[in-house]
Design a protein around this motif. Structure first.
Motif, short mmCIF file in Angstrom:
data_model
loop_
_atom_site.label_atom_id
_atom_site.label_comp_id
_atom_site.label_asym_id
_atom_site.label_seq_id
_atom_site.Cartn_x
_atom_site.Cartn_y
_atom_site.Cartn_z
N GLY A 1 27.79 -13.68 29.94
CA GLY A 1 29.10 -14.54 29.33
C GLY A 1 29.80 -13.73 28.82
N PRO A 2 29.47 -13.13 27.55
CA PRO A 2 30.56 -12.17 26.79
C PRO A 2 30.98 -11.15 27.74
N CYS A 3 30.17 -10.68 28.60
CA CYS A 3 30.68 -9.31 29.41
C CYS A 3 31.92 -9.91 30.28
N LYS A 4 31.63 -11.33 30.87
CA LYS A 4 32.69 -11.55 31.72
C LYS A 4 34.09 -11.78 30.87
N LYS A 5 33.77 -12.36 29.56
CA LYS A 5 34.91 -12.54 28.88
C LYS A 5 35.54 -11.56 28.29
N MET A 6 34.86 -10.23 28.23
CA MET A 6 35.49 -8.96 28.10
C MET A 6 36.34 -8.64 29.31
N ASP A 7 35.77 -8.79 30.41
CA ASP A 7 36.58 -8.54 31.47
C ASP A 7 37.69 -9.14 31.88
N ARG A 8 37.59 -10.48 31.45
CA ARG A 8 39.03 -11.04 31.75
C ARG A 8 40.00 -10.95 30.40
N THR B 1 40.65 -5.76 31.96
CA THR B 1 41.75 -5.97 32.84
C THR B 1 43.06 -6.15 32.27
N ASP B 2 43.11 -6.21 31.15
CA ASP B 2 44.40 -6.21 30.43
C ASP B 2 45.24 -4.99 30.56
N GLU B 3 46.71 -5.09 30.72
CA GLU B 3 47.50 -4.12 31.05
C GLU B 3 47.53 -2.94 30.15
N GLU B 4 47.63 -3.50 28.65
CA GLU B 4 47.72 -2.70 27.57
C GLU B 4 46.49 -1.69 27.40
N VAL B 5 45.45 -2.48 27.61
CA VAL B 5 43.98 -1.89 27.52
C VAL B 5 43.93 -0.79 28.65
N LYS B 6 44.35 -1.23 29.88
CA LYS B 6 44.28 -0.24 30.92
C LYS B 6 44.88 1.19 30.75
N GLN B 7 46.19 0.94 30.04
CA GLN B 7 46.75 2.22 29.70
C GLN B 7 45.99 3.09 28.75
N LEU B 8 45.47 2.50 27.83
CA LEU B 8 44.57 3.29 26.73
C LEU B 8 43.17 3.78 27.50
N LEU B 9 42.80 3.15 28.47
CA LEU B 9 41.64 3.66 29.19
C LEU B 9 41.84 4.79 29.93
N ASP B 10 42.90 5.01 30.27
CA ASP B 10 43.45 6.15 30.92
C ASP B 10 43.30 7.61 30.26
N ASP C 1 26.16 12.76 24.22
CA ASP C 1 25.81 12.47 23.12
C ASP C 1 26.80 11.47 22.27
N GLU C 2 26.00 10.65 21.56
CA GLU C 2 26.96 9.35 21.16
C GLU C 2 27.78 9.92 19.82
N VAL C 3 29.28 9.27 20.15
CA VAL C 3 30.27 9.47 19.24
C VAL C 3 30.50 8.12 18.41
N PHE C 4 30.28 7.14 19.35
CA PHE C 4 30.65 5.80 18.52
C PHE C 4 29.91 4.57 19.23
N ARG C 5 29.46 3.74 18.57
CA ARG C 5 28.75 2.59 19.42
C ARG C 5 29.22 1.36 18.74
N TYR C 6 29.46 0.39 19.71
CA TYR C 6 29.53 -0.97 19.28
C TYR C 6 28.62 -2.10 20.12
N LYS C 7 27.78 -2.72 19.40
CA LYS C 7 26.98 -3.76 20.06
C LYS C 7 27.40 -5.28 20.01
N ASN C 8 27.95 -5.64 20.88
CA ASN C 8 28.36 -7.03 20.75
C ASN C 8 29.56 -7.11 21.47
N TYR C 9 30.12 -8.59 21.52
CA TYR C 9 31.52 -8.95 22.05
C TYR C 9 32.47 -8.26 21.38
N MET C 10 33.73 -7.68 21.86
CA MET C 10 34.68 -7.21 21.26
C MET C 10 36.20 -8.14 21.68
#
Length: 280
Positions: free
Chosen positions: A49-56, A60-69, A104-113
């Protein structure tokens, strides 16, 4: 030898990084090394459920997608890929990693964001890693005491250009490679004493860069005597003492600076000292 560059060229012409999520961290590493980007890995599942919420709300947010580039993107479905989650110690999802080109790990976040949390993370780690590209590729091709040492040293240097919030992550990585180098170092090598001592001094420099001055002071007093410092390592030793003394506003800072300036490579270390006190 791993075939790296041909695959880099193939993928660089085939994918739009902002929209394409890969399913293989190993393939993502090749792209990351070739494009000087970090890797973002999202561990998820269709039943989460939290994964699906992060998707929505986030991915898939346009501002986020710009940073994902700014990243090489990987999604691991834990229901379909059981090996990778075990490798990364995944016990719950969502679980998001930032990795370097060597996996190798630089950063990790465990949970919904939330979207804001995702944006903050992406902004912090939208970094160009060209500073250590050669060393990263050499280590990827062949892990040895020398490639690990050079990469670890490069990560420490790179950290000086970063804000404190992310500097620690890169210092941790640098120390990891230095420890790997020390482990691979052969005591029968003719340069063993010099390299081993330099690694120990670089680990102390890492504490200095993280501004853990109390630890640096204790180590200098307990573990490092000037008479025991080998000639090739003196500039690094003087640099650490100078920066530590400066942080303590000690009169001895000028004495250490004078010693450092007598050595041929002192300008490199003076630049590092300026960076250390300039960031923030």
């Amino acid at each position: 030898m791993k075939k790296l560059l041909p695959l880099i060229l193939l993928f660089s012409f085939s994918y739009s990084y902002a929209t394409h999520w890969m399913s293989s961290i190993e393939e993502a590493q090749k792209l990351a090394l070739g494009t000087n980007k970090l890797i973002l890995v999202d561990f998820w599942a269709s039943w989460c459920g939290p994964c699906k919420k992060m998707d929505r709300e986030s991915w898939t947010d346009e501002e986020v997608k710009q940073l994902l580039d700014n990243f090489i993107l990987v999604r691991i479905n834990v229901s379909q890929d059981r090996r990778t989650p075990l490798k990364f110690g995944i016990s719950s999802i969502p679980d998001v990693f930032i990795l370097n080109g060597n996996g190798d790990e630089v950063f990790r976040y465990k949970n919904y964001m939330t979207k804001d949390q995702v944006m903050e993370m992406l902004q912090k780690y939208a970094l160009n890693t060209s500073f250590m590209q050669n060393e990263s590729i050499n280590y990827y091709k062949h892990e040895s005491y020398n490639t690990a040492f050079l990469l670890g040293k490069k990560y420490l240097d790179y950290s000086l250009y970063l804000e404190d919030e992310v500097r620690g992550n890169f210092l941790d990585l640098g120390e990891k490679y230095l420890k790997k180098s020390q482990k691979l170092l052969d005591s029968d090598q003719s340069n063993y004493a010099v390299v081993n001592q330099k690694i120990e001094l670089l680990e102390l420099a890492s504490d200095l860069y993280e501004k853990n001055f109390d630890k640096v002071g204790r180590s200098l007093e307990k573990d490092f005597m000037e008479t025991n410092i080998l000639e090739p390592n003196r500039s690094l030793f003087y640099f650490i003492n100078y920066c530590y003394s400066k942080s303590e506003e000690s009169e001895s800072a000028q004495e250490w600076l004078a010693k450092l300036k007598k050595l041929d490579n002192h300008e490199v270390f003076l630049q590092k000292s300026e960076l250390l006190y300039a960031v923030n």
